[in-house]
Design a protein around this motif. Structure first.
Motif, PDB file in Angstrom:
ATOM      1  N   ALA A   1       0.827  -1.155   0.198  1.00  0.00           N
ATOM      2  CA  ALA A   1       0.431  -0.247  -0.172  1.00  0.00           C
ATOM      3  C   ALA A   1       1.437   1.960  -0.122  1.00  0.00           C
ATOM      4  O   ALA A   1       1.769   1.417   0.469  1.00  0.00           O
ATOM      5  CB  ALA A   1      -1.128   0.031   1.237  1.00  0.00           C
ATOM      6  N   PRO A   2       0.219   2.717  -0.459  1.00  0.00           N
ATOM      7  CA  PRO A   2       0.676   4.210  -0.433  1.00  0.00           C
ATOM      8  C   PRO A   2       1.362   3.639   1.628  1.00  0.00           C
ATOM      9  O   PRO A   2       0.699   3.175   2.379  1.00  0.00           O
ATOM     10  CB  PRO A   2       0.037   4.619  -0.624  1.00  0.00           C
ATOM     11  N   ALA A   3       2.592   4.465   1.132  1.00  0.00           N
ATOM     12  CA  ALA A   3       3.822   4.125   2.517  1.00  0.00           C
ATOM     13  C   ALA A   3       3.762   5.050   3.780  1.00  0.00           C
ATOM     14  O   ALA A   3       3.251   4.147   4.662  1.00  0.00           O
ATOM     15  CB  ALA A   3       4.558   5.214   2.356  1.00  0.00           C
ATOM     16  N   TYR A   4       2.032   5.402   3.690  1.00  0.00           N
ATOM     17  CA  TYR A   4       1.313   5.867   5.121  1.00  0.00           C
ATOM     18  C   TYR A   4      -0.326   5.142   5.123  1.00  0.00           C
ATOM     19  O   TYR A   4      -0.551   5.282   6.250  1.00  0.00           O
ATOM     20  CB  TYR A   4       1.137   7.297   5.319  1.00  0.00           C
ATOM     21  N   ARG A   5      -0.329   4.312   4.372  1.00  0.00           N
ATOM     22  CA  ARG A   5      -1.078   2.819   4.575  1.00  0.00           C
ATOM     23  C   ARG A   5      -1.283   1.910   4.778  1.00  0.00           C
ATOM     24  O   ARG A   5      -1.760   1.001   4.508  1.00  0.00           O
ATOM     25  CB  ARG A   5      -2.202   3.324   3.277  1.00  0.00           C
ATOM     26  N   GLN A   6       0.567   1.352   4.779  1.00  0.00           N
ATOM     27  CA  GLN A   6       0.715  -0.163   4.674  1.00  0.00           C
ATOM     28  C   GLN A   6       0.998  -0.235   7.227  1.00  0.00           C
ATOM     29  O   GLN A   6       1.081  -1.103   7.214  1.00  0.00           O
ATOM     30  CB  GLN A   6       2.703   0.067   4.700  1.00  0.00           C
ATOM     31  N   GLN A   7       0.425   0.807   8.046  1.00  0.00           N
ATOM     32  CA  GLN A   7       0.096   0.246   8.554  1.00  0.00           C
ATOM     33  C   GLN A   7      -1.331   0.156   9.325  1.00  0.00           C
ATOM     34  O   GLN A   7      -1.931   0.968   9.285  1.00  0.00           O
ATOM     35  CB  GLN A   7       1.208   1.129   9.981  1.00  0.00           C
ATOM     36  N   SER A   8      -0.813  -0.288  10.612  1.00  0.00           N
ATOM     37  CA  SER A   8      -2.679  -0.914  11.321  1.00  0.00           C
ATOM     38  C   SER A   8      -1.918  -0.682  13.147  1.00  0.00           C
ATOM     39  O   SER A   8      -1.186  -0.701  13.123  1.00  0.00           O
ATOM     40  CB  SER A   8      -3.232  -2.270  10.966  1.00  0.00           C
ATOM     41  N   MET A   9      -3.063  -0.630  13.209  1.00  0.00           N
ATOM     42  CA  MET A   9      -3.482  -0.548  14.997  1.00  0.00           C
ATOM     43  C   MET A   9      -4.214  -1.760  15.355  1.00  0.00           C
ATOM     44  O   MET A   9      -5.126  -1.905  14.916  1.00  0.00           O
ATOM     45  CB  MET A   9      -3.949   1.012  15.512  1.00  0.00           C
TER      46      MET A   9
END
Length: 407
Positions: free
Chosen positions: A196-204
């Motif tokens: 995913a785009p760099a700032y949509r790769q992470q989740s909490m």
């Protein structure tokens, strides 16, 4: 821009200062004695529960959580604004045990804000409610030993979908609160979609502390302090499986949540730090007035007066900067106040570190011992220049936002 304390804040300050004088300051010595005598440093000293019960009785509980900007929901707390809470938090910062005694300590405050703002009904019932009641504690897991975590895009801990579950694999460290036996829940940031785009790769994601596959490698020391019974851990997550409902907001929303969480967390650190500086200055002046060297009291020496003058000016400047950031957060929201938040996150820990260092010097050799609180104060204030992002990251943001004003 008006920093006048509200009537509610004035009333709380009066109650809180009385609580500090009658309960917290006397309990500090008892707390230390109980820690020294304890067979297990990772058990809470009994005096803390006594302080918490008294704080509840006096109506000094859960003062940190502002009302939701959209709904106005306070989740049963006082709903103080950031500006109202700033002087309250400063007083709490004067003692290392006061924040926990009033259920206003990190990382629980930040985690409770996450559950309040981003959690599902299930999250709020299962985790937020007992946290607000002080029945459990929590942990926040973001930093990793293998990567430069000041750039959270580097996070490697994986959160992978598998049927009706998510599976977590990775290694974290500086997981604050993990050593506390009352820690029952972890909020973890990991990578859910590397494509995913760099700032949509992470989740909490929400992880029960007792989930299978969680292994504490070791507890980390801070300048030699183990910070028991709270502690900061290095932790391995080995095929830790949690239900799909554990994700916060949805996949790819980790950065959004992080910014919502870290803004309040950073200003709370700075509010408390001013209280630390005030306590250190008070201790140093009393010490200087009680000691004689070369025929005069240390407090009468020109160098001492110069140091005290500098500290008084620096503390007041730091406080005004924090109040401005709190005002901006209340008026414009955390995102719009991000430059002010970044400014205080650099300025205040640097100022308080210098203040405590001067106060330590005024104490002489005793200042570096366990007899006084200054060595511990210094260790924690110096660490704040790294916690919730290092100085360099915040300076870059301040400069970038300032330059952008002239485009």
């Amino acid at each position: 821009m008006d920093f006048e304390y509200s009537d509610r804040t004035k009333a709380l300050l009066e109650k809180l200062n009385k609580f500090m004088d009658e309960v917290i300051y006397p309990a500090e010595t008892v707390y230390e004695e109980q820690m020294e005598k304890a067979k297990d440093r990772w058990q809470l000293p009994p005096v803390m529960e006594e302080c918490k019960a008294e704080a509840k009785k006096r109506g000094l509980w859960n003062m940190f959580l502002p009302a939701d900007r959209d709904s106005g929901d306070t989740h049963g707390t006082m709903g103080l604004s950031n500006l109202e809470y700033a002087p309250i938090c400063e007083v709490l910062g004067r003692s290392s045990i006061a924040s926990e005694a009033t259920n206003c300590s990190a990382p629980d405050t930040g985690n409770m804000e996450v559950f309040a703002r981003y959690g599902s009904k299930e999250h709020k019932e299962k985790w937020l409610k007992p946290l607000l009641n002080g029945e459990i504690r929590s942990c926040f897991a973001m930093t990793e030993p293998a990567v430069a975590s000041s750039d959270a895009r580097n996070v490697e801990c994986r959160i992978e979908s598998d049927g009706d579950s998510y599976v977590i694999n990775g290694r974290k460290w500086w997981s604050s609160g993990m050593g506390d036996p009352r820690c029952k829940v972890i909020i973890l940031m990991g990578k859910s979609d590397p494509s995913a785009p760099a700032y949509r790769q992470q989740s909490m994601i929400v992880v029960p502390r007792d989930a299978a596959g969680i292994k504490v490698v070791k507890m980390l020391h801070v300048f030699g302090y183990d910070d028991a019974p709270h502690g900061h851990a290095e932790v391995i997550y080995d095929n830790v499986r949690v239900p799909k409902s554990s994700i916060l907001l949805g996949e790819g929303r980790g950065f959004e949540i992080a910014q919502g969480r870290l803004g309040p967390g950073r200003i709370h650190h700075c509010m408390r730090a001013i209280g630390v500086a005030e306590r250190a200055l008070e201790m140093a002046i009393k010490r200087a007035k009680s000691r004689v060297a070369f025929g005069q009291r240390i407090s009468e020496m020109g160098v001492t007066k110069a140091h005290v003058a500098d500290m008084r000016m620096e503390i007041d400047m730091a406080r005004l900067l924090v109040l401005k950031a709190a005002w901006a957060m209340d008026k414009f929201g955390n995102k719009e106040a991000r430059q002010q938040i970044a400014m205080i996150k650099v300025a205040v820990p640097n100022i308080t570190s210098k203040v405590v260092d001067r106060c330590l010097q005024l104490h002489g050799a005793g200042g570096v011992s366990q007899v006084f609180k200054l060595a511990s104060m210094y260790a924690h204030q110096r660490t704040l220049r790294l916690a919730d992002g290092p100085d360099e990251v915040h300076r870059d943001q301040v400069g970038r936002l300032e330059i952008a004003k002239y485009n």
